[in-house]
Scaffold this active site. Structure first.
Site, mmCIF file in Angstrom:
data_model
loop_
_atom_site.group_PDB
_atom_site.id
_atom_site.type_symbol
_atom_site.label_atom_id
_atom_site.label_comp_id
_atom_site.label_asym_id
_atom_site.label_seq_id
_atom_site.Cartn_x
_atom_site.Cartn_y
_atom_site.Cartn_z
ATOM 1 N N ARG A 64 0.820 -1.223 0.000
ATOM 2 C CA ARG A 64 0.000 0.000 0.000
ATOM 3 C C ARG A 64 0.845 1.260 0.000
ATOM 4 O O ARG A 64 0.386 2.323 -0.449
ATOM 5 C CB ARG A 64 -0.988 -0.021 1.178
ATOM 6 N N GLU A 101 4.541 -10.637 14.770
ATOM 7 C CA GLU A 101 3.913 -11.167 15.977
ATOM 8 C C GLU A 101 4.209 -12.662 16.100
ATOM 9 O O GLU A 101 4.580 -13.158 17.159
ATOM 10 C CB GLU A 101 2.418 -10.918 15.886
HETATM 11 P P1 AMP Z 1 4.334 -2.642 11.256
HETATM 12 O O1 AMP Z 1 5.558 -3.315 10.706
HETATM 13 O O2 AMP Z 1 3.773 -3.358 12.451
HETATM 14 O O3 AMP Z 1 4.531 -1.161 11.531
HETATM 15 O O4 AMP Z 1 3.206 -2.811 10.188
HETATM 16 C C1 AMP Z 1 3.187 -2.020 9.122
HETATM 17 C C2 AMP Z 1 2.463 -2.631 7.933
HETATM 18 O O5 AMP Z 1 1.411 -3.519 8.279
HETATM 19 C C3 AMP Z 1 1.904 -1.502 7.160
HETATM 20 O O6 AMP Z 1 2.448 -1.590 5.861
HETATM 21 C C4 AMP Z 1 0.401 -1.710 7.179
HETATM 22 O O7 AMP Z 1 -0.041 -1.770 5.850
HETATM 23 C C5 AMP Z 1 0.144 -3.037 7.850
HETATM 24 N N1 AMP Z 1 -0.724 -2.976 9.051
HETATM 25 C C6 AMP Z 1 -0.368 -3.291 10.316
HETATM 26 N N2 AMP Z 1 -1.392 -3.169 11.164
HETATM 27 C C7 AMP Z 1 -2.444 -2.720 10.449
HETATM 28 C C8 AMP Z 1 -3.808 -2.369 10.758
HETATM 29 N N3 AMP Z 1 -4.317 -2.450 12.001
HETATM 30 N N4 AMP Z 1 -4.590 -1.928 9.749
HETATM 31 C C9 AMP Z 1 -4.099 -1.833 8.486
HETATM 32 N N5 AMP Z 1 -2.845 -2.158 8.133
HETATM 33 C C10 AMP Z 1 -2.013 -2.602 9.087
#
Ligand code: AMP
Length: 176
Positions: A64, A101
């Protein structure tokens, strides 16, 4: 961007409970993308942030992040660089593994995508735990790029994303 604009954009983000797995409240940005006025407001704001940082390249994060990064690159006239999930980039790559996770994930960048000293802005849709972005920062730095900031459409402020990206200028348009 006015408060009213921000409210309209915030209202267009759809909460989807238990996607992609139980306990996750997914922030669905597709209604924002589908509304040309809202999408333009978002790109206007991100483009202003990128311009102010005088960047040479914008790194968009799979998948995205590509939507926002590509539009901003076109708007301000800088090169787009994809950071992709493992196995998608055809040329020689640099790889970074990070914890999820459950288990781990790997992202990659083309080795020749950033020139030493180039000013690089990271762009993604959402900052959650920060794991993906921190790995992307690592990749850019290994190519001797200068990470001048990270811009997100939204952040989940109850998660430690900002702390994980400590030392990086992080801006998000929306905060949940
Ligand atoms: P992170 O590595 O945990 O910061 O996750 C980032 C990626 O996961 C981003 O590219 C988001 O597109 C996706 N993502 C994580 N959590 C969500 C959520 N609650 N809603 C939508 N996209 C999420």
């Amino acid at each position: 961007m006015t408060d009213t604009d921000l409210q309209r954009i915030t209202a267009a983000v759809r909460d989807v409970p238990d996607f992609p797995k139980p306990g996750i409240l997914f922030k669905d940005i597709t209604p924002v993308l589908a509304d040309p006025a809202l999408f333009r407001l978002v790109i206007d704001e991100m483009a202003a942030l990128a311009r102010a940082r005088n960047v040479d390249k914008i790194v968009g994060i799979d998948a995205r992040g590509f939507i926002f990064a590509g539009a901003v690159c076109d708007r301000i006239g800088v090169g787009f660089v994809p950071v992709r999930k493992k196995g998608k980039l055809p040329w020689t790559t640099e790889s970074a593994t990070y914890d999820l996770e459950y288990g781990s994930a790997e992202i990659q960048i083309h080795r020749d995508a950033i020139l030493p000293g180039e000013r690089v802005l990271l762009v993604d849709d959402l900052l959650a735990t920060g794991g993906t972005s921190a790995a992307a920062v690592d990749l850019v730095r290994r190519l001797h790029g200068d990470v001048v900031g990270a811009v997100f459409f939204a952040e989940l402020s109850f998660l430690p994303g900002r702390a994980v990206l400590e030392g990086i200028d992080v801006v998000s348009l929306l905060s949940f």
